[in-house]
Design a protein around this motif. Structure first.
Motif, PDB file in Angstrom:
ATOM      1  N   GLN A  42      11.177  23.600   3.566  1.00  0.00           N
ATOM      2  CA  GLN A  42      10.305  24.571   4.228  1.00  0.00           C
ATOM      3  C   GLN A  42      10.851  25.991   4.113  1.00  0.00           C
ATOM      4  OE1 GLN A  42      10.256  22.802   8.126  1.00  0.00           O
ATOM      5  NE2 GLN A  42       8.402  21.597   7.718  1.00  0.00           N
ATOM      6  N   SER A  43      12.164  26.135   4.186  1.00  0.00           N
ATOM      7  CA  SER A  43      12.753  27.471   4.072  1.00  0.00           C
ATOM      8  C   SER A  43      12.517  28.054   2.691  1.00  0.00           C
ATOM      9  CB  SER A  43      14.250  27.426   4.378  1.00  0.00           C
ATOM     10  OG  SER A  43      14.946  26.670   3.410  1.00  0.00           O
ATOM     11  N   GLY A  44      12.473  27.186   1.675  1.00  0.00           N
ATOM     12  CA  GLY A  44      12.182  27.667   0.327  1.00  0.00           C
ATOM     13  C   GLY A  44      10.769  28.214   0.217  1.00  0.00           C
ATOM     14  N   ILE A  45       9.845  27.639   0.991  1.00  0.00           N
ATOM     15  CA  ILE A  45       8.452  28.096   0.959  1.00  0.00           C
ATOM     16  C   ILE A  45       8.335  29.541   1.441  1.00  0.00           C
ATOM     17  CG2 ILE A  45       6.144  27.684   1.910  1.00  0.00           C
ATOM     18  CD1 ILE A  45       6.822  24.712   1.984  1.00  0.00           C
ATOM     19  N   PHE A  46       9.236  29.946   2.336  1.00  0.00           N
ATOM     20  CA  PHE A  46       9.211  31.319   2.828  1.00  0.00           C
ATOM     21  C   PHE A  46       9.503  32.326   1.712  1.00  0.00           C
ATOM     22  CE2 PHE A  46       9.549  29.256   6.921  1.00  0.00           C
ATOM     23  CZ  PHE A  46       8.891  30.119   7.782  1.00  0.00           C
ATOM     24  N   LEU A  47      10.106  31.858   0.614  1.00  0.00           N
ATOM     25  CA  LEU A  47      10.417  32.742  -0.505  1.00  0.00           C
ATOM     26  C   LEU A  47       9.371  32.679  -1.616  1.00  0.00           C
ATOM     27  CD1 LEU A  47      14.286  32.232  -0.840  1.00  0.00           C
ATOM     28  CD2 LEU A  47      13.085  34.199   0.121  1.00  0.00           C
ATOM     29  N   VAL A  48       8.363  31.835  -1.447  1.00  0.00           N
ATOM     30  CA  VAL A  48       7.295  31.762  -2.449  1.00  0.00           C
ATOM     31  C   VAL A  48       6.595  33.106  -2.630  1.00  0.00           C
ATOM     32  CG1 VAL A  48       5.059  30.729  -2.992  1.00  0.00           C
ATOM     33  CG2 VAL A  48       6.943  29.274  -2.227  1.00  0.00           C
ATOM     34  N   PRO A  49       6.255  33.843  -1.547  1.00  0.00           N
ATOM     35  CA  PRO A  49       5.640  35.156  -1.748  1.00  0.00           C
ATOM     36  C   PRO A  49       6.508  36.099  -2.579  1.00  0.00           C
ATOM     37  CG  PRO A  49       5.395  34.463   0.534  1.00  0.00           C
ATOM     38  CD  PRO A  49       6.325  33.483  -0.112  1.00  0.00           C
ATOM     39  N   THR A  50       7.817  35.982  -2.439  1.00  0.00           N
ATOM     40  CA  THR A  50       8.720  36.815  -3.238  1.00  0.00           C
ATOM     41  C   THR A  50       8.531  36.537  -4.717  1.00  0.00           C
ATOM     42  OG1 THR A  50      10.386  36.876  -1.478  1.00  0.00           O
ATOM     43  CG2 THR A  50      11.139  37.372  -3.706  1.00  0.00           C
ATOM     44  N   THR A  51       8.504  35.267  -5.076  1.00  0.00           N
ATOM     45  CA  THR A  51       8.372  34.882  -6.477  1.00  0.00           C
ATOM     46  C   THR A  51       7.029  35.321  -7.059  1.00  0.00           C
ATOM     47  OG1 THR A  51       9.775  32.951  -6.056  1.00  0.00           O
ATOM     48  CG2 THR A  51       8.484  32.938  -8.075  1.00  0.00           C
ATOM     49  N   VAL A  52       5.950  35.118  -6.302  1.00  0.00           N
ATOM     50  CA  VAL A  52       4.606  35.442  -6.794  1.00  0.00           C
ATOM     51  C   VAL A  52       4.446  36.949  -6.972  1.00  0.00           C
ATOM     52  CG1 VAL A  52       2.145  35.358  -6.270  1.00  0.00           C
ATOM     53  CG2 VAL A  52       3.587  33.366  -5.796  1.00  0.00           C
ATOM     54  N   THR A  53       4.763  37.718  -5.942  1.00  0.00           N
ATOM     55  CA  THR A  53       4.583  39.173  -6.026  1.00  0.00           C
ATOM     56  C   THR A  53       5.542  39.807  -7.027  1.00  0.00           C
ATOM     57  OG1 THR A  53       6.063  39.445  -4.108  1.00  0.00           O
ATOM     58  CG2 THR A  53       3.689  39.396  -3.686  1.00  0.00           C
ATOM     59  N   MET A  54       6.692  39.191  -7.209  1.00  0.00           N
ATOM     60  CA  MET A  54       7.651  39.711  -8.183  1.00  0.00           C
ATOM     61  C   MET A  54       7.078  39.643  -9.594  1.00  0.00           C
ATOM     62  SD  MET A  54      11.570  38.413  -8.736  1.00  0.00           S
ATOM     63  CE  MET A  54      11.695  38.050  -6.993  1.00  0.00           C
ATOM     64  N   LEU A  55       6.474  38.518  -9.931  1.00  0.00           N
ATOM     65  CA  LEU A  55       5.889  38.349 -11.264  1.00  0.00           C
ATOM     66  C   LEU A  55       4.751  39.345 -11.484  1.00  0.00           C
ATOM     67  CD1 LEU A  55       5.676  36.821 -13.920  1.00  0.00           C
ATOM     68  CD2 LEU A  55       4.219  35.140 -12.781  1.00  0.00           C
ATOM     69  N   ILE A  56       3.892  39.501 -10.479  1.00  0.00           N
ATOM     70  CA  ILE A  56       2.753  40.405 -10.614  1.00  0.00           C
ATOM     71  C   ILE A  56       3.220  41.857 -10.754  1.00  0.00           C
ATOM     72  CG2 ILE A  56       0.713  41.329  -9.436  1.00  0.00           C
ATOM     73  CD1 ILE A  56       0.429  38.568  -8.088  1.00  0.00           C
ATOM     74  N   CYS A  57       4.126  42.263  -9.884  1.00  0.00           N
ATOM     75  CA  CYS A  57       4.528  43.675  -9.835  1.00  0.00           C
ATOM     76  C   CYS A  57       5.441  44.065 -10.982  1.00  0.00           C
ATOM     77  CB  CYS A  57       5.196  43.978  -8.506  1.00  0.00           C
ATOM     78  SG  CYS A  57       4.048  43.916  -7.115  1.00  0.00           S
ATOM     79  N   SER A  58       6.148  43.111 -11.555  1.00  0.00           N
ATOM     80  CA  SER A  58       6.968  43.447 -12.725  1.00  0.00           C
ATOM     81  C   SER A  58       6.083  43.859 -13.895  1.00  0.00           C
ATOM     82  CB  SER A  58       7.839  42.254 -13.126  1.00  0.00           C
ATOM     83  OG  SER A  58       7.035  41.147 -13.509  1.00  0.00           O
ATOM     84  N   THR A  59       4.953  43.182 -14.052  1.00  0.00           N
ATOM     85  CA  THR A  59       4.001  43.539 -15.102  1.00  0.00           C
ATOM     86  C   THR A  59       3.393  44.910 -14.846  1.00  0.00           C
ATOM     87  OG1 THR A  59       3.469  41.196 -15.397  1.00  0.00           O
ATOM     88  CG2 THR A  59       1.956  42.788 -16.358  1.00  0.00           C
ATOM     89  N   ILE A  60       3.007  45.136 -13.590  1.00  0.00           N
ATOM     90  CA  ILE A  60       2.463  46.441 -13.226  1.00  0.00           C
ATOM     91  C   ILE A  60       3.508  47.530 -13.418  1.00  0.00           C
ATOM     92  CG2 ILE A  60       1.500  47.815 -11.331  1.00  0.00           C
ATOM     93  CD1 ILE A  60       0.400  45.214 -10.152  1.00  0.00           C
ATOM     94  N   GLY A  61       4.755  47.223 -13.059  1.00  0.00           N
ATOM     95  CA  GLY A  61       5.836  48.194 -13.213  1.00  0.00           C
ATOM     96  C   GLY A  61       6.053  48.584 -14.658  1.00  0.00           C
ATOM     97  N   GLY A  62       5.940  47.611 -15.559  1.00  0.00           N
ATOM     98  CA  GLY A  62       6.079  47.918 -16.978  1.00  0.00           C
ATOM     99  C   GLY A  62       4.989  48.859 -17.467  1.00  0.00           C
TER     100      GLY A  62
END
Length: 372
Positions: free
Chosen positions: A206-226
């Protein structure tokens, strides 16, 4: 001993990303270099996040040995794919390996990280911690002198003094402090029993699930950042990333509900996505093509040092605020405030990074023949 040996072998793979940046710079069309580096940088952080998220479910089904076997097979497949699909870079630079520089660099880094990582056990004022850190500083000075005197240095100290390099490395050090701390603090915070008055009693899964938003938004924003780097330069996404990550720790400082942790987790992913992409691009933009690997490698090292210091500072603060078995809420509040302050200084470091116009960035990646 086997675990240490495995970590040493694993460390050899640390050159993967600096080499990837070099290949991208050499082989990609110039308009795709920034986005390519951004996505590659994000994958580094996403991989770490996924490792934390997936470790819980894996442990709930099979033994801990599979935490090593699964990455082994994934890495083996990645190596085979690299041989088949990734083109070789044709850019070559003359010179030999400066072995003394390599030994000295390894020695002071190992001493520093060992002293920092064990500080929560030994204490920051213990003779072991102070001795190791002092020894690391002495060897680091020797390393700098040896590199300056070498005709083929492992790391060009003159390159490290470039405004675009040292300011970016300073930002990486400070951002690494907060970014990597979050991967340790959030799971530990949410796993704390509800009987403490603040924890959520989450399981490892369950604690790992709290970091799921980090993983998802990281992938999206890295593309936008590029893409932002192509349009407005890499400094803007770096400042944005540092600012949003700071905001995440402000939210954590005052959190009382699960949704606030999820929100902070998402903010961290946004910040890391923008900042990691920008850091890699800023380093690549600041140095000649033949120094891409070395410069980006040192930036990764600096970021790792910041992360190690951040994690141990957090552990020290929490250890000093334990009542019974678990740290109290006050300990976490102080830790989140410290991370917020360090990241706020990181925003200042991002602001002093020299800004380069997009057309200058593209010109940096143009082959010599095409720019003449």
């Amino acid at each position: 001993p086997l675990l240490v040996a495995g970590r040493v072998i694993q460390g050899l793979g640390g050159a993967t990303f600096p080499l990837a940046y070099g290949i991208i710079r050499d082989e990609f069309p110039r308009e795709k270099v920034a986005s390519g580096i951004a996505i590659t940088s994000a994958i580094l952080a996403i991989g770490g996040g996924l490792g934390i998220v997936l470790s819980g479910p894996i442990l709930s089904v099979v033994s801990y040995h599979w935490l090593f076997w699964i990455p082994f097979f994934v890495t083996l497949g990645a190596g085979a794919l690299a041989i088949v699909a990734i083109p070789e870079s044709d850019v070559r630079a003359k010179g030999d390996i400066h072995w003394l520089g390599a030994v000295l660099l390894s020695t002071w880094l190992a001493s520093l990280l060992l002293g920092v990582s064990e500080s929560s056990k030994w204490g920051w004022g213990s003779s072991k911690t102070i001795g190791l850190i002092a020894f690391a500083l002495v060897i680091a000075v020797w390393w700098v002198i040896a590199e300056l005197r070498s005709s083929h240095p492992l790391v060009d100290m003159r390159m490290m003094q470039l405004p675009g390099v040292w300011t970016t490395n300073l930002a990486a050090l400070l951002l690494g402090f907060g970014m990597y701390s979050s991967f340790v603090l959030i799971p530990q915070y949410v796993q704390t029993p509800t009987s403490t008055g603040y924890g959520f009693g989450a399981t490892v899964t369950q604690s790992g699930i709290f970091l799921v938003p980090t993983t998802v938004t990281m992938l999206i924003c890295s593309t936008i950042g590029g893409r932002l780097s192509n349009v407005v330069g890499s400094k803007v996404p770096l400042v944005m990333g540092a600012s949003v990550t700071t905001l995440a720790f402000v939210v954590l400082t005052f959190t009382t509900a699960k949704w606030e942790v999820y929100l902070a987790s998402a903010f961290i992913g946004i910040g890391v996505g923008f900042a990691f992409a920008a850091l890699a691009n800023l380093i690549v933009e600041a140095v000649p093509p033949h120094q891409t690997g070395v410069a980006s490698g040192m930036n990764t090292v600096v970021r790792t040092i910041g992360g190690a210091i951040g994690a141990e500072v957090a552990a020290t603060i929490l250890a000093a605020n334990v009542h019974g078995i678990f740290p109290d809420k006050h300990g976490y509040t102080i830790t989140f405030i410290v991370c917020t302050l360090v990241l706020a200084v990181g925003i200042g470091a991002a602001l002093i990074v020299p800004r380069r116009a997009p057309r200058e960035v593209h010109a940096t990646h143009m082959p010599a023949a095409a720019s003449e």
